[in-house]
Design a protein around this motif. Structure first.
Motif, PDB file in Angstrom:
ATOM      1  N   THR A   1       3.953  -3.210   1.050  1.00 33.12           N
ATOM      2  CA  THR A   1       3.633  -2.014   0.271  1.00 33.12           C
ATOM      3  C   THR A   1       4.324  -2.042  -1.085  1.00 33.12           C
ATOM      4  N   TYR A   2       5.597  -2.402  -1.096  1.00 34.52           N
ATOM      5  CA  TYR A   2       6.347  -2.393  -2.348  1.00 34.52           C
ATOM      6  C   TYR A   2       5.996  -3.581  -3.242  1.00 34.52           C
TER       7      TYR A   2
ATOM      8  N   TYR B   1       2.287   1.983  -2.865  1.00 32.96           N
ATOM      9  CA  TYR B   1       2.791   3.048  -2.005  1.00 32.96           C
ATOM     10  C   TYR B   1       2.084   4.373  -2.276  1.00 32.96           C
ATOM     11  N   THR B   2       1.927   5.163  -1.234  1.00 32.82           N
ATOM     12  CA  THR B   2       1.442   6.538  -1.344  1.00 32.82           C
ATOM     13  C   THR B   2       2.106   7.375  -0.265  1.00 32.82           C
ATOM     14  N   ASP B   3       2.316   8.666  -0.545  1.00 32.31           N
ATOM     15  CA  ASP B   3       2.809   9.599   0.476  1.00 32.31           C
ATOM     16  C   ASP B   3       1.703  10.016   1.438  1.00 32.31           C
TER      17      ASP B   3
ATOM     18  N   ARG C   1      -4.622   0.666  -4.878  1.00 31.10           N
ATOM     19  CA  ARG C   1      -4.038   0.807  -3.541  1.00 31.10           C
ATOM     20  C   ARG C   1      -4.862   0.155  -2.441  1.00 31.10           C
TER      21      ARG C   1
ATOM     22  N   CYS D   1      -2.989  -1.969   0.234  1.00 32.67           N
ATOM     23  CA  CYS D   1      -2.307  -1.208   1.280  1.00 32.67           C
ATOM     24  C   CYS D   1      -3.290  -0.553   2.239  1.00 32.67           C
TER      25      CYS D   1
ATOM     26  N   TRP E   1       0.161  -0.547   4.459  1.00 32.40           N
ATOM     27  CA  TRP E   1       1.071   0.592   4.615  1.00 32.40           C
ATOM     28  C   TRP E   1       1.939   0.479   5.860  1.00 32.40           C
TER      29      TRP E   1
ATOM     30  N   TRP F   1       9.717   0.474  -7.057  1.00 32.88           N
ATOM     31  CA  TRP F   1       9.355  -0.228  -5.816  1.00 32.88           C
ATOM     32  C   TRP F   1      10.182  -1.509  -5.668  1.00 32.88           C
TER      33      TRP F   1
ATOM     34  N   GLN G   1       6.437  -2.230   4.965  1.00 34.18           N
ATOM     35  CA  GLN G   1       7.069  -1.714   3.758  1.00 34.18           C
ATOM     36  C   GLN G   1       7.216  -2.779   2.682  1.00 34.18           C
TER      37      GLN G   1
END
Length: 431
Positions: free
Chosen positions: A40-41, A46-48, A26, A29, A34, A353, A37
């Motif tokens: 990110t994909y 991606y992370t929440d 990651r 990002c 982040w 993704w 989008q």
């Protein structure tokens, strides 16, 4: 004590390596991706963790107690929500800029999750026992675990779940119950393990240990939840309302049926279909447990119950693989079906993704994939897990095929069930 710990050190080092690799995945990002989008994909990072720092207003307040819109409240059980809040509090005191706080929030969360991965691997190795402790490498550094480790906070519940198994194995029922109650107050899926304990208790009549664990579970869950139920009812119930009202979402087979417009399966309420399907599968697991010629192992029943829960759920996020890996390995540590499942999980991780890239609002069909390609990944997970479940069922009916019992072990995580005599089976009932 040192001599007993030495064999686990290499596993801890490998788990730390897995945690570090998950961080590297990651990095594209973390350095700014982040906020885009598409980036990110396409970078699969991606992370929440980062966006929820803003979306759940962690930068300013505790969303359980604050008067914020319902959709801005934390949609997780309270232990996880307060872990998020505690880390956010530290991040706010380390940085003044809110974007820098969010990055710091991510970094601190990753430290916690990495520690949970290491702890979960070591606990799993202790549960597996000396003969099979190296099976924990699947949890430490398998590709699916590395890719999914930092999407959400699932590794916290994973470490607690392994702690439950180890405490039960060592016949510390109160500790097992406390850890299970906290695990359920972190992520809801460990609730399925109570069913596994109940079925094996029914077969062996070991009621006192089970009831002690059940009482400790209820007590720990209430201790964690009651203050929020009393003083922050709206924030507390957000998780339960969200879970009930949430529609069918990514990863679920029900999404395929809806997308293709199948009769009944694509038209009925997915919540009802999921509950009915789960009830039928659990009934089958109960019959299997009580009809098998030899008492199944605890890890086998936990795996079957958890896999049934995941396959019938309205949502099947990529990080849910973290729930299942340690139980799948403990249930049947055979590398071929596990490797096949890992391939399916890696393909799903990439496919989700790429699929989101092609969906609105991005609609980048030049970069993403379409429905049919995406659903190959959805069914790849379903089919490979179903294959593993079939092998576990075969091992239960044919204990001589169980590689764990081939080592002379009855039930490495069984605790009071280990070596216990049958007191009730469907065969004895028929007689």
């Amino acid at each position: 004590m040192l001599a007993r710990a030495v064999p686990y050190l290499p596993l801890g080092v490998v788990a730390a390596l897995g945690a570090a690799l998950a961080y590297v995945v990651r990095l594209p990002c973390r350095t700014g991706g982040w906020n885009d989008q598409v980036s990110t994909y396409t970078n699969f990072c991606y992370t929440d963790i980062y966006p929820l720092y803003f979306d759940r207003q962690l930068a300013t307040q505790n969303p359980y107690f604050a008067h914020v819109p319902f959709d801005k409240q934390v949609e997780y059980p309270v232990v996880l929500g307060e872990v998020m809040q505690a880390i956010a509090w530290v991040a706010r005191h380390l940085e003044t800029d809110v974007v820098a706080q969010a990055v710091r929030f991510y970094d601190l969360t990753v430290v916690l999750l990495g520690a949970c991965l290491v702890a979960g691997v070591l606990l799993m190795a202790a549960v597996a026992g000396p003969a099979r402790r190296w099976d924990a490498l699947w949890y430490a550094i398998s590709p699916a675990v590395v890719l999914a480790a930092y999407i959400n906070w699932d590794l916290v519940a994973g470490a607690l779940s392994m702690g439950v198994l180890l405490a039960w194995k060592r016949q510390r029922q109160v500790l097992a119950g406390v850890l299970l109650g906290l695990a359920i107050a972190t992520k809801f899926y460990p609730l399925m393990f109570l069913g596994a304990l109940f079925l094996l208790t029914l077969r062996t009549a070991k009621w006192r240990p089970f009831l002690v664990t059940l009482g400790a579970t209820a007590g720990a869950w209430l201790a964690a939840n009651l203050p929020f139920m009393i003083f922050a009812w709206e924030g507390w119930r957000r998780f339960y309302v969200f879970s009930q009202e949430r529609g069918v979402d990514w990863g679920s087979p029900w999404l395929f049926f809806q997308n293709k417009g199948w009769p009944v399966l694509g038209e009925a309420d997915p919540s009802t279909l999921g509950m009915v399907s789960l009830a039928l599968l659990c009934l089958g697991i109960a019959v299997l447990t009580l009809a098998a010629p030899r008492r199944p192992r605890l890890a086998q029943i936990c795996f079957l119950a958890l896999a049934a829960f995941m396959m019938t759920n309205k949502v099947w996020s990529p990080q849910f693989v973290l729930w299942l890996v340690p139980f799948a390995v403990l249930a049947r540590p055979n590398w071929k079906p596990l490797a096949l499942w890992q391939v399916a999980e890696v393909w799903y991780f990439a496919a989700i993704w790429l699929y989101l890239l092609s969906q609105a609002p991005l609609s980048r069909t030049d970069l993403g994939i379409g429905d049919d390609t995406y659903f190959t990944a959805v069914w790849g997970r379903v089919i490979t897990i179903a294959i593993m479940m079939a092998f576990v069922v075969r091992d239960i009916f044919r204990p001589d095929k169980d590689v764990v019992r081939q080592d002379g072990v009855d039930d490495q995580a069984g605790g009071v069930f280990d070596g216990a005599r049958d007191r009730f089976t469907l065969t004895s009932l028929a007689r």
